[in-house]
Design a protein around this motif. Structure first.
Motif, PDB file in Angstrom:
ATOM      1  N   HIS A  65      -5.933  -4.354   6.210  1.00 44.88           N
ATOM      2  CA  HIS A  65      -5.002  -4.040   5.132  1.00 44.88           C
ATOM      3  C   HIS A  65      -4.366  -5.271   4.506  1.00 44.88           C
ATOM      4  CE1 HIS A  65      -5.046   0.024   7.210  1.00 44.88           C
ATOM      5  NE2 HIS A  65      -5.836   0.045   6.161  1.00 44.88           N
ATOM      6  N   GLN A 107      -9.705  -5.516   2.992  1.00 40.42           N
ATOM      7  CA  GLN A 107      -8.756  -4.567   3.588  1.00 40.42           C
ATOM      8  C   GLN A 107      -9.170  -4.108   4.987  1.00 40.42           C
ATOM      9  OE1 GLN A 107      -5.762  -3.626   1.783  1.00 40.42           O
ATOM     10  NE2 GLN A 107      -6.446  -5.282   0.442  1.00 40.42           N
ATOM     11  N   ARG A 145       0.832  -1.228   0.000  1.00 39.34           N
ATOM     12  CA  ARG A 145       0.000   0.000   0.000  1.00 39.34           C
ATOM     13  C   ARG A 145       0.850   1.253   0.000  1.00 39.34           C
ATOM     14  NH1 ARG A 145      -5.219  -1.044   1.704  1.00 39.34           N
ATOM     15  NH2 ARG A 145      -5.631   1.161   2.022  1.00 39.34           N
ATOM     16  N   SER A 146       2.041   1.131   0.559  1.00 46.95           N
ATOM     17  CA  SER A 146       2.834   2.328   0.869  1.00 46.95           C
ATOM     18  C   SER A 146       4.120   2.431   0.063  1.00 46.95           C
ATOM     19  CB  SER A 146       3.187   2.326   2.364  1.00 46.95           C
ATOM     20  OG  SER A 146       2.005   2.350   3.119  1.00 46.95           O
ATOM     21  N   VAL A 183      -3.026   4.645  -3.344  1.00 47.94           N
ATOM     22  CA  VAL A 183      -2.616   3.392  -2.697  1.00 47.94           C
ATOM     23  C   VAL A 183      -1.558   2.732  -3.580  1.00 47.94           C
ATOM     24  CG1 VAL A 183      -3.401   1.154  -1.843  1.00 47.94           C
ATOM     25  CG2 VAL A 183      -4.936   3.114  -1.748  1.00 47.94           C
ATOM     26  N   ASP A 187       0.782  -0.152  -5.422  1.00 48.85           N
ATOM     27  CA  ASP A 187       0.309  -1.318  -6.176  1.00 48.85           C
ATOM     28  C   ASP A 187       1.495  -2.067  -6.789  1.00 48.85           C
ATOM     29  OD1 ASP A 187       0.954   0.315  -8.448  1.00 48.85           O
ATOM     30  OD2 ASP A 187      -0.998   1.303  -8.158  1.00 48.85           O
ATOM     31  N   ILE A 241      -7.053  -3.441  -5.972  1.00 49.71           N
ATOM     32  CA  ILE A 241      -6.319  -2.206  -5.626  1.00 49.71           C
ATOM     33  C   ILE A 241      -4.821  -2.372  -5.878  1.00 49.71           C
ATOM     34  CG2 ILE A 241      -7.955  -1.247  -3.926  1.00 49.71           C
ATOM     35  CD1 ILE A 241      -5.955  -2.155  -1.746  1.00 49.71           C
ATOM     36  N   PHE A 242      -4.349  -3.616  -5.890  1.00 49.26           N
ATOM     37  CA  PHE A 242      -2.921  -3.855  -6.128  1.00 49.26           C
ATOM     38  C   PHE A 242      -2.626  -4.238  -7.574  1.00 49.26           C
ATOM     39  CE2 PHE A 242      -3.248  -5.033  -1.484  1.00 49.26           C
ATOM     40  CZ  PHE A 242      -2.602  -3.904  -1.021  1.00 49.26           C
ATOM     41  N   ASP A 302       2.674   4.109  -5.973  1.00 51.92           N
ATOM     42  CA  ASP A 302       1.327   4.075  -6.563  1.00 51.92           C
ATOM     43  C   ASP A 302       1.431   4.398  -8.050  1.00 51.92           C
ATOM     44  OD1 ASP A 302      -1.342   4.394  -7.239  1.00 51.92           O
ATOM     45  OD2 ASP A 302      -1.526   6.351  -6.249  1.00 51.92           O
ATOM     46  N   TRP A 341      -3.280   7.388   0.839  1.00 52.72           N
ATOM     47  CA  TRP A 341      -4.154   6.666   1.788  1.00 52.72           C
ATOM     48  C   TRP A 341      -3.851   7.035   3.238  1.00 52.72           C
ATOM     49  CZ3 TRP A 341      -3.268   2.579   5.374  1.00 52.72           C
ATOM     50  CH2 TRP A 341      -1.959   2.080   5.420  1.00 52.72           C
TER      51      TRP A 341
END
Ligand code: GLC
Length: 559
Positions: free
Chosen positions: A67, A64, A23-24, A33, A35, A80-81, A27, A443
């Motif tokens: 998470h 999530q 997530r971090s 977020v 990916d 989302i990924f 992006d 996020w």
């Protein structure tokens, strides 16, 4: 042409593994977020750092709620990924750079959105579908009280009552973590069959290994007895059957070539941890005693020696870690620790989910540099957590409205949770989102003053944290002794850690001296003539002998 002989040491025994919190990390599609494409885009950075492998926190299909540690489909990637095709590309991109890739594997619980849990809710009490989880009738006249007094790790009771298909209040189910994470019943044969199949699914795609989430917690006492302190009773010995599960996992890993591996997450004592590292079980276990050690020589020494002793009994290397996605970042932790055990600022102990409190970040950064050289010298495997190499501090002043960790909600807004160590990576630029994303609406919000901490700002700065890690990792590859062999402790000034690592000949050894005190310490006599090859304090001149090691710093020395 003759083939080179196969390596005799499996890669994971002395690897440096870089944990990516997806997530971090980066992006690629401007939703705020991180990916899989973002990881691929930054893989050269990871390879340049000099690590051997990556570990991704969970990227499978998940609502999530925690998470990704609440998985609804173990065989697909959460949108989302990205997609499974992105994952295949990431595997290929890693292998093309000589990096191994390992995944998080979450066997203790599923998501409440997993088809098995939906089927269990629909099927009713006593059904085979419910038997895959821990459903129990409640206590009290109407079953209105939870089946026992166990507390969830995230706060609150670890039981949630359901509404039965006929609309009446019904049974309760057990969850060690959030209600969205129902625990599986590992005594049920379907569970092992399913999870070994999931392992095969990823191994066949080229995944090199796994990090086993809450791996020691699979076997709860089936009687679910009340306890004095509300702590769950989790059995970890041979009689519990938990080791049979890991033996089954081992057999699956061994069906595939290429030294596939698994590292377990367990907070147990070293002797219990070692049970999971017997030759027919898992390969590695994080040494959380080392993670938890405060900034003083006695605690760090004890964490090193106890794990080495327990692991050597089963022939397993030790796995060194200071930072991860559950722990207050060590820059902040070491900046808050007083020098004596027990005197640190409460709420900032590692492994404690609360965060907050006072920390001297400059001091913590200096100490983190010193610790990095110990971490990367000790024999065995080292795990780094993304952003550690940039010296990121914990972010403890997130506005309450931004907090995302279920711990915040579950603790009744008394514990802020782990968001502070999960802030997106600052890559470049002068202001948030520091090239993490194309949107500023990340996020978790990023601090405005991280411009000096970005990867770009540190890249060519000889005194930067990133440079220290890159230099240390390059030396670990080129110099004999680092990350290998046996630890020998040296006589040193009180409160100073001094040891050598490496082979049997003096030439193959390297000394580490870590001085966690304020005053400088003399280099121990046994290695006083050795030359400094790397020092955490930029003012220490390397290339020759050094007389003393400044306070809160460390040095590597070679004969
Ligand atoms: C592990 C993970 C943590 C997660 C928990 C529940 O401790 O590291 O992030 O919340 O398991 O799956």
């Amino acid at each position: 042409m003759t083939q080179p002989p196969p390596p005799t040491t499996p890669w994971w025994r002395d690897a440096v593994v870089y944990q990516i919190y997806p997530r971090s990390f980066a992006d690629s599609n401007a939703d705020g977020v991180g990916d899989l494409r973002g990881i691929i885009d930054h893989l050269d950075y990871v390879a340049d750092l000099g690590v051997d492998a990556i570990w991704l926190s969970p990227v499978m299909v998940s609502p999530q709620a925690d998470h990704g540690y609440d998985v609804a489909d173990y065989r697909d990637i959460d949108p989302i990924f990205g997609t499974l095709a992105d994952m295949d590309d990431l595997i290929t991109a890693c292998h093309a750079r000589g990096l191994r890739i390992t995944l998080d594997f979450v066997p203790n619980h599923t998501s409440e959105a997993h088809p098995w849990f939906a089927a269990a809710l629909a099927a009713g009490p006593g059904s085979p579908e419910r038997a895959r989880y821990h459903f129990r009738p409640g206590r009290g006249e109407e079953g209105e009280l939870p089946p026992n007094n166990w507390r969830s790790v995230f706060g609150g009771p670890s039981w949630t009552r359901i509404i039965e298909p006929d609309g009446s209040p019904g049974e309760w189910y057990y969850h060690l973590f959030a209600p969205e994470q129902p625990d599986l019943n590992w005594q049920h044969p379907d569970v092992l069959a399913e999870f070994t199949d999931v392992l095969r699914f990823w191994l066949a795609r080229g995944i090199d290994g796994f990090r086993m989430d809450v791996s020691d917690a699979l076997m709860k006492d089936p009687a679910f007895p009340d306890t004095d302190d509300g702590k769950p009773v989790i059995n970890k010995d041979d009689a519990s059957g938990v080791h049979d599960i890991y033996r089954a996992f081992r057999r699956v890993l061994d069906e595939f070539d290429g030294d596939r591996m698994a590292v377990i997450e367990t907070g147990a004592d070293p002797a219990t941890v070692a049970l999971f590292l017997r030759p027919d079980e898992m390969n590695l276990a994080f040494n959380f005693g080392f993670t938890r050690a405060h900034w003083n020589a006695a605690e760090i020494h004890a964490a090193i020696t106890s794990a080495l002793a327990a692991n050597s009994d089963v022939g397993a290397p030790t796995t060194w870690v200071t930072d991860n996605h559950d722990t207050v970042r060590s820059v902040t932790r070491y900046g808050s620790d007083l020098r004596l055990a027990g005197e640190y600022v409460p709420g900032l102990a590692s492994g404690d989910y609360s965060g907050g409190g006072h920390s001297d970040v400059a001091l913590g950064t200096r100490r983190h540099r010193a610790m990095a050289l110990l971490l990367l010298a000790l024999p065995g495997t080292a795990y780094l957590y993304n952003g550690q190499e940039l010296g990121l501090p914990n972010v403890d002043d997130l506005p309450e409205s931004a907090l995302q960790d279920p711990v915040w909600l579950r603790s009744g807004h008394t514990e802020r949770g782990r968001d502070g160590c999960r802030i997106p990576m600052p890559w470049a630029g002068q202001a948030p989102p520091f090239a993490f994303s194309a949107t500023a609406d990340t996020w978790l919000p990023m601090p405005a003053n991280w411009q000096h901490l970005t990867a770009a700002a540190q890249r060519d700065d000889p005194d930067a944290m990133l440079t220290l890690y890159r230099t240390a990792l390059a030396l670990r590859k080129s110099q004999p002794g680092l990350g290998d062999g046996e630890v020998h402790w040296l006589e040193s000034a009180p409160g100073v850690l001094a040891l050598t690592v490496g082979g049997d000949t003096p030439d193959s050894r390297l000394a580490v001296v870590l001085n966690p005190n304020v005053a400088p310490a003399p280099v121990p006599a046994a290695v006083a003539s050795w030359a400094a090859v790397l020092a955490s304090d930029p003012d220490v001149r390397v290339g020759g002998a050094v007389a003393e090691v400044p306070g809160d710093s460390s040095v590597w020395l070679r004969p």
